[in-house]
Design a protein around this motif. Structure first.
Motif, PDB file in Angstrom:
ATOM      1  N   ASP A 122       4.119   3.591 -12.967  1.00 47.10           N
ATOM      2  CA  ASP A 122       3.178   2.647 -13.863  1.00 47.10           C
ATOM      3  C   ASP A 122       3.451   1.700 -14.993  1.00 47.10           C
ATOM      4  OD1 ASP A 122       0.928   3.915 -12.820  1.00 47.10           O
ATOM      5  OD2 ASP A 122       1.829   5.920 -12.622  1.00 47.10           O
ATOM      6  N   GLU A 123       2.794   0.980 -15.330  1.00 47.66           N
ATOM      7  CA  GLU A 123       3.230   0.677 -17.039  1.00 47.66           C
ATOM      8  C   GLU A 123       3.620   2.061 -17.680  1.00 47.66           C
ATOM      9  OE1 GLU A 123       3.518  -2.138 -19.559  1.00 47.66           O
ATOM     10  OE2 GLU A 123       3.035  -2.439 -17.790  1.00 47.66           O
ATOM     11  N   PRO A 124       4.737   2.062 -17.897  1.00 49.37           N
ATOM     12  CA  PRO A 124       5.110   3.172 -19.181  1.00 49.37           C
ATOM     13  C   PRO A 124       4.894   3.291 -20.171  1.00 49.37           C
ATOM     14  CG  PRO A 124       6.371   1.673 -19.828  1.00 49.37           C
ATOM     15  CD  PRO A 124       5.739   0.548 -18.462  1.00 49.37           C
ATOM     16  N   GLY A 125       4.739   4.653 -20.502  1.00 51.91           N
ATOM     17  CA  GLY A 125       3.452   5.022 -21.747  1.00 51.91           C
ATOM     18  C   GLY A 125       4.198   5.339 -22.729  1.00 51.91           C
ATOM     19  N   PRO A 126       4.164   5.564 -24.205  1.00 49.31           N
ATOM     20  CA  PRO A 126       4.885   5.523 -25.106  1.00 49.31           C
ATOM     21  C   PRO A 126       6.356   7.060 -25.104  1.00 49.31           C
ATOM     22  CG  PRO A 126       3.031   6.918 -25.905  1.00 49.31           C
ATOM     23  CD  PRO A 126       3.219   6.094 -24.766  1.00 49.31           C
ATOM     24  N   ARG A 127       6.556   8.104 -24.584  1.00 48.52           N
ATOM     25  CA  ARG A 127       7.574   8.714 -24.250  1.00 48.52           C
ATOM     26  C   ARG A 127       8.167   8.135 -23.334  1.00 48.52           C
ATOM     27  NH1 ARG A 127       5.785  14.454 -23.054  1.00 48.52           N
ATOM     28  NH2 ARG A 127       7.487  14.939 -21.688  1.00 48.52           N
ATOM     29  N   ALA A 128       8.169   7.795 -21.945  1.00 46.63           N
ATOM     30  CA  ALA A 128       8.547   7.010 -20.821  1.00 46.63           C
ATOM     31  C   ALA A 128       9.400   5.603 -21.496  1.00 46.63           C
ATOM     32  CB  ALA A 128       7.840   6.288 -20.141  1.00 46.63           C
ATOM     33  N   ARG A 129       8.580   4.556 -23.006  1.00 47.52           N
ATOM     34  CA  ARG A 129       9.109   3.800 -22.510  1.00 47.52           C
ATOM     35  C   ARG A 129      10.530   4.094 -23.940  1.00 47.52           C
ATOM     36  NH1 ARG A 129       4.432  -0.127 -23.801  1.00 47.52           N
ATOM     37  NH2 ARG A 129       3.881   1.227 -25.098  1.00 47.52           N
ATOM     38  N   MET A 153       6.848  -6.376  -5.466  1.00 49.43           N
ATOM     39  CA  MET A 153       7.247  -5.281  -4.726  1.00 49.43           C
ATOM     40  C   MET A 153       7.532  -4.129  -6.440  1.00 49.43           C
ATOM     41  SD  MET A 153       6.721  -3.280  -2.129  1.00 49.43           S
ATOM     42  CE  MET A 153       7.752  -1.170  -2.735  1.00 49.43           C
ATOM     43  N   SER A 154       8.709  -4.964  -7.039  1.00 53.59           N
ATOM     44  CA  SER A 154       9.573  -3.742  -7.439  1.00 53.59           C
ATOM     45  C   SER A 154       8.129  -3.000  -8.514  1.00 53.59           C
ATOM     46  CB  SER A 154      10.496  -4.531  -8.349  1.00 53.59           C
ATOM     47  OG  SER A 154      10.153  -5.115  -8.771  1.00 53.59           O
ATOM     48  N   THR A 155       7.195  -4.280  -8.699  1.00 55.85           N
ATOM     49  CA  THR A 155       6.627  -3.394 -10.126  1.00 55.85           C
ATOM     50  C   THR A 155       5.410  -2.124  -9.496  1.00 55.85           C
ATOM     51  OG1 THR A 155       4.949  -5.266  -9.023  1.00 55.85           O
ATOM     52  CG2 THR A 155       6.356  -5.849 -11.916  1.00 55.85           C
ATOM     53  N   MET A 156       4.646  -2.348  -8.451  1.00 54.83           N
ATOM     54  CA  MET A 156       3.982  -1.064  -7.705  1.00 54.83           C
ATOM     55  C   MET A 156       4.686  -0.141  -7.754  1.00 54.83           C
ATOM     56  SD  MET A 156       3.667  -0.640  -4.516  1.00 54.83           S
ATOM     57  CE  MET A 156       5.046  -2.176  -3.425  1.00 54.83           C
ATOM     58  N   LEU A 157       6.247   0.240  -8.427  1.00 55.87           N
ATOM     59  CA  LEU A 157       6.903   1.976  -7.819  1.00 55.87           C
ATOM     60  C   LEU A 157       6.603   2.172  -8.638  1.00 55.87           C
ATOM     61  CD1 LEU A 157      10.104   0.857  -6.005  1.00 55.87           C
ATOM     62  CD2 LEU A 157       8.098   2.080  -4.964  1.00 55.87           C
ATOM     63  N   THR A 164       7.507  10.178  -8.334  1.00 57.20           N
ATOM     64  CA  THR A 164       8.026   9.718  -9.635  1.00 57.20           C
ATOM     65  C   THR A 164       8.615   8.519  -8.862  1.00 57.20           C
ATOM     66  OG1 THR A 164       9.771  10.562  -9.337  1.00 57.20           O
ATOM     67  CG2 THR A 164       8.988  11.377 -11.103  1.00 57.20           C
ATOM     68  N   PHE A 165       9.404   7.080  -9.729  1.00 58.61           N
ATOM     69  CA  PHE A 165      10.111   6.574  -9.238  1.00 58.61           C
ATOM     70  C   PHE A 165      10.285   7.004  -8.270  1.00 58.61           C
ATOM     71  CE2 PHE A 165      13.709   3.557  -9.853  1.00 58.61           C
ATOM     72  CZ  PHE A 165      13.694   2.544  -9.172  1.00 58.61           C
ATOM     73  N   THR A 166      11.340   7.339  -8.709  1.00 59.24           N
ATOM     74  CA  THR A 166      12.720   8.454  -7.843  1.00 59.24           C
ATOM     75  C   THR A 166      12.223   8.935  -6.222  1.00 59.24           C
ATOM     76  OG1 THR A 166      13.224   8.978  -9.682  1.00 59.24           O
ATOM     77  CG2 THR A 166      15.203   9.202  -8.161  1.00 59.24           C
ATOM     78  N   GLY A 168       0.793  -1.514   0.538  1.00 53.11           N
ATOM     79  CA  GLY A 168       0.065   0.181  -0.292  1.00 53.11           C
ATOM     80  C   GLY A 168       0.459   1.060  -0.044  1.00 53.11           C
ATOM     81  N   GLN A 169       2.149   1.342   0.742  1.00 54.92           N
ATOM     82  CA  GLN A 169       3.071   2.027   0.953  1.00 54.92           C
ATOM     83  C   GLN A 169       3.338   2.501  -0.628  1.00 54.92           C
ATOM     84  OE1 GLN A 169       3.840   4.027   3.991  1.00 54.92           O
ATOM     85  NE2 GLN A 169       2.542   3.227   4.934  1.00 54.92           N
ATOM     86  N   GLY A 170       2.969   1.300  -1.781  1.00 57.49           N
ATOM     87  CA  GLY A 170       4.251   2.057  -2.702  1.00 57.49           C
ATOM     88  C   GLY A 170       2.941   2.760  -3.234  1.00 57.49           C
ATOM     89  N   GLU A 171       1.968   1.649  -3.901  1.00 56.61           N
ATOM     90  CA  GLU A 171       0.643   2.358  -3.987  1.00 56.61           C
ATOM     91  C   GLU A 171       0.352   3.826  -4.190  1.00 56.61           C
ATOM     92  OE1 GLU A 171      -1.099  -2.375  -4.623  1.00 56.61           O
ATOM     93  OE2 GLU A 171      -1.662  -0.712  -3.358  1.00 56.61           O
ATOM     94  N   ALA A 172       0.599   3.924  -2.815  1.00 58.52           N
ATOM     95  CA  ALA A 172      -0.097   5.167  -1.928  1.00 58.52           C
ATOM     96  C   ALA A 172       0.601   6.705  -2.639  1.00 58.52           C
ATOM     97  CB  ALA A 172       0.236   5.760  -0.603  1.00 58.52           C
ATOM     98  N   ALA A 173       2.064   6.086  -2.837  1.00 58.91           N
ATOM     99  CA  ALA A 173       3.567   6.814  -3.355  1.00 58.91           C
ATOM    100  C   ALA A 173       2.670   7.461  -5.152  1.00 58.91           C
ATOM    101  CB  ALA A 173       4.421   6.229  -2.992  1.00 58.91           C
TER     102      ALA A 173
END
Lengths: 304, 214, 272
Positions: free
Chosen positions: C7-14, C1-5, B124-126, B113-118
């Motif tokens: 979003d699914e990247p859009g065209p520009r991010a890709r 875990m890593s996947t929810m940090l 952004t990722f960073t 939930g923490q990651g989703e909330a962020a």
């Protein structure tokens, strides 16, 4: 659980039992290089009368194998040849010659021993003799008996070609000096050049590499080894005559006078009939030019 | 005991070198470890692969082999540094793999939930890594990091094999001259134990301070 | 875990990610090429310097060394595990006389470098008449030092078994000893298996201290080899690769075990 532990214990015992024989010692069978075999062919065999009943010699003869404390990683003296598994060099071949003198054939088992434990190995009978650049000192003679000396060597200094300002040990003061870990070079440098910064590495090739990479300006090591290094690598240069005198002795069990006399007799014989010189020629003589030197006089050093 | 007093300057110098090795390499390892963790959870597949390869390589090589290779091999590719510096870098690189692993398990322990909330509030990722995930991850890994610190302190002893005169090497040299192994090695052992005890104390306090009760 | 940090990247991010990928790869390759060229310029890549490692006798020698490494690792691991289990149980024992020494041992040994223990066995013990054979000079300090780590692993494993399990055991009339042996330990052992494997990898790496003891394991064998052929750097590169292959296989095993355990757990929970 009990059964499992029992199985574990048994397998551990079994494993270590075979580990003992196959790893700590390297069996040496005769006939490695042709030259060495030729020299050993001329090596004498003791008369039956010399093997006194109840003596160490008789014990060795009954066992059919001489147990030698030595090294595997001392080039020219006692170095294992990975291709054949044989241990070759001056010390190793002398061990084989002694084995032939007692047994009639050069059957030895080299027990690889760290230099700090040689006294203990001799005292508890793990090895019969030690051939391992074992410098005779009166201090050591309180714990072991020394036959010989059988060879005299000394420390010297090597530098990278073109280095100036180092011509004697005292010149090392204030400089970075390389030496093998746990070698006699360390106390010698401390004595003659107390201000030198000593940097140690585990083996001779490491020290050579370190010298070439300027980790230190000089490398102090036994003369024979340095001659061999300088021959292999023309960028090295030896700048002094040996500045220490290290008479090597054959380590025996303390107080075993019978064995000491016996080994000294043998040493006299092989020096007289050219076997000593032949062994020198095959090992140290491959890098040092000229004839074999005059062997040191047996019993000439305090402690021998 | 008098042996230790007679050779106090050498042994003290050795202890100072051990402290330098420990402090500098732990600092380096911490920074590198964070980078490795970031690589391993990053969206770019190549970066993730690099992170994994890093951890796999350095966790599976003995430190002693790495030290010897670096000291003698690096000058051959034109990188030559002081022995102490080389040892510090190698130990840092080696331990970073372990710190990276510890941090990653910390990141995994932070609830989803923490990651989703962020992400939901537009970080952004960073940013989400820096402000939300890592601070929480760090708290859960105080204890493992303390253990890594102790292991690192012990591992600095191996630098002695490549010419750095740390506490263990200094003790060994004194023993070569004096031949009184018991007082010398017990003394050195006590010094290490003291270092580790300090680390244990600090991590204990930190953990109490930082722990989040859930 | 890593996947929810992210979003699914859009065209520009890709596109940006592709650029980052290419740049990262290029930088890595460029560095590698530079290093290899320097290496070659110093003559370290000459065929003559590598040729010995294309021959069987050198490999036979190294593999013999690897065999000794394995033997030393297996024996040390067995001893350290047995001793570690005893220590771990001791630390959890309700009896003070067992708990205090076990805890003391773990806390002290954990903080002493293995190398220092090796020096004690190498230099100190022979002066008191205890001169072990080379093999044991390596195995004893390794077992002593790793026993502390194994003790902690076992203790954590035992503590992780839910209290209800041992309570149930006691409730059906088992003695505390049998409850531990029949109910708690088997479950704990399964849980700590991955940690045990990775600790064993650490132990296998530590057998490289044979270098100091001059027991002919893999690293000391390579020292003898380098002494013989003078090819220091090449020899250590080859040996590093051998260690890497062996330890990676073991680590892979640890991960497979862990994954299987997780899968079993998942199946159980879904069934329940």
């Amino acid at each position: 659980m009990k059964k499992m532990l029992a199985v574990l214990a048994v397998s551990v015992l079994g494993l270590t039992a075979c580990g003992e024989t196959s790893n700590t010692a390297v069996p040496a069978v005769p006939g490695e290089s042709k030259a060495a075999t030729d020299v050993l062919a001329n090596a004498p065999v003791a008369e039956a009368a010399a093997i006194l009943p109840g003596s160490t010699m008789e014990k060795i003869k009954k066992r059919g194998e001489l147990l030698v404390g030595g090294s595997l990683d001392a080039p020219l003296l006692s170095q294992q040849n990975p291709a054949t598994g044989q241990v070759e060099g001056f010390d190793a071949d002398l061990g084989k010659a002694l084995a032939k003198y007692i047994l009639g054939e050069p059957k030895v088992k080299i027990v690889n021993s760290a230099s700090e434990t040689r006294e203990a190995l001799l005292a508890n009978g793990t090895v019969d003799v030690v051939f391992q650049t074992y410098t005779i000192t009166e201090e050591r003679a309180k714990q072991v008996a020394f036959a010989g000396p059988y060879y005299t060597s000394g420390l010297t200094i090597a530098v990278k070609k073109g280095t100036s300002g180092i011509t004697k040990p005292e010149d090392l003061n204030g400089k970075k000096v390389l030496a093998g870990a746990n070698t006699p070079a360390i106390p010698a440098i401390k004595k003659l050049a107390p201000q030198a910064e000593i940097i140690t590495f585990g083996s001779d090739p490491e020290c050579v590499q370190a010298l070439k990479q300027d980790r230190g300006v000089a490398y102090v090591q036994d003369e024979t080894l340095l001659i061999a290094d300088a021959k292999k690598d023309p960028s090295l240069q030896i700048v002094t005559k040996p500045f220490t005198v290290d008479p090597y002795g054959i380590g025996l069990k303390h107080g075993d006078d019978q064995m000491k006399t016996f080994v000294n007799d043998w040493l006299g014989k092989i020096q007289g009939n050219g076997v000593w010189q032949g062994i020198w020629k095959n090992s140290i003589g491959t890098v040092v030019t000229g004839d074999a030197p005059q062997p040191p006089k047996i019993g000439s050093v305090p402690g021998s | 005991m008098s042996v230790i007093l007679d050779h106090l300057p050498e042994l003290w110098q050795g202890l100072v070198v051990t402290l330098q090795l420990t402090a500098a390499s732990f600092l380096g390892a911490a920074v590198l470890g964070v980078v490795v963790t970031a690589l391993r959870v990053s969206p770019v597949r190549v970066l993730r692969a690099i992170g994994t390869a890093y951890v796999e390589t350095f966790q599976n090589l003995p430190l002693l082999v790495l030290l010897v290779l670096a000291v003698f091999g690096l000058p051959e590719i034109g990188i030559q540094a002081d022995l102490l510096v080389t040892a510090i870098v190698v130990i840092a690189v080696y331990e970073a793999a372990y710190i990276g692993e510890a941090l990653r398990s910390g990141v995994n322990a932070v609830s989803k939930g923490q990651g989703e909330a962020a992400r939901a509030i537009g970080l952004t990722f960073t940013q989400s890594l820096r402000h939300v995930i890592l601070p929480q991850a760090l708290r859960t890994v105080v204890q493992p990091l303390g253990n890594i610190f102790i292991a690192l302190t012990m591992n600095t002893a191996l630098a002695g094999a490549v010419g750095v005169i740390d506490l263990t090497a200094a003790a060994n040299r004194v023993n070569l001259v004096e031949a009184q192994p018991i007082p010398i090695f017990v003394g050195a052992g006590l010094a290490y134990a003291l270092l580790a005890a300090c680390a244990g104390f600090v991590t204990g306090r930190l953990e109490k301070k930082l722990v989040i009760l859930r | 875990m890593s996947t929810m940090l992210f979003d699914e990247p859009g065209p520009r991010a890709r596109r940006r990610m592709r650029v980052a990928t290419v740049l990262g790869a290029l930088a890595t390759v460029a560095l590698a090429v530079l290093a290899v060229r320097q290496f070659a310029a110093n003559g370290q890549l000459d065929a003559a310097r590598w040729q010995p490692y294309a021959t069987w006798p050198m490999w036979r020698y190294l593999l013999t060394g690897l065999g000794s490494t394995a033997l030393a690792a297996v024996v040390s691991a067995a001893l350290a595990m047995a001793f570690g289990l005893a220590l771990g149980l001791g630390r959890l024992s309700p009896r003070r006389w067992a708990r205090v020494p076990a805890a003391g041992y773990v806390e002290v040994v954990r903080t002493v470098p293995a190398l220092l223990l090796v020096y004690v066995v190498l230099f100190a013990l022979p002066r008191y008449g205890l001169d072990l054979p080379l093999f044991w000079k390596l195995v004893v300090p390794l077992s002593v030092s790793h026993a502390a780590s194994f003790a902690e692993i076992f203790r954590a494993g035992i503590l992780s078994v839910e209290r209800g399990q041992s309570e149930a055991g006691l409730a059906v009339g088992l003695t505390p000893g049998r409850t531990m042996r029949l109910i708690v330990l088997p479950q704990a052992a399964r849980r700590v298996l991955p940690s045990i494997v990775s600790q064993s990898v650490g132990l296998l790496k530590d057998t490289s201290l044979g270098f100091v003891v001059s027991y002919t394991e893999l690293l000391y064998s390579s020292k003898v080899l380098a002494n013989y052929n003078g090819l220091l750097i090449q020899t250590y590169i080859v040996v590093a690769l051998v260690y890497l292959v062996v330890n990676m296989s073991l680590s892979k095993l640890a991960r497979t075990l862990e994954a299987r355990r997780r899968a079993v757990l998942r199946r159980r929970t879904t069934r329940a």
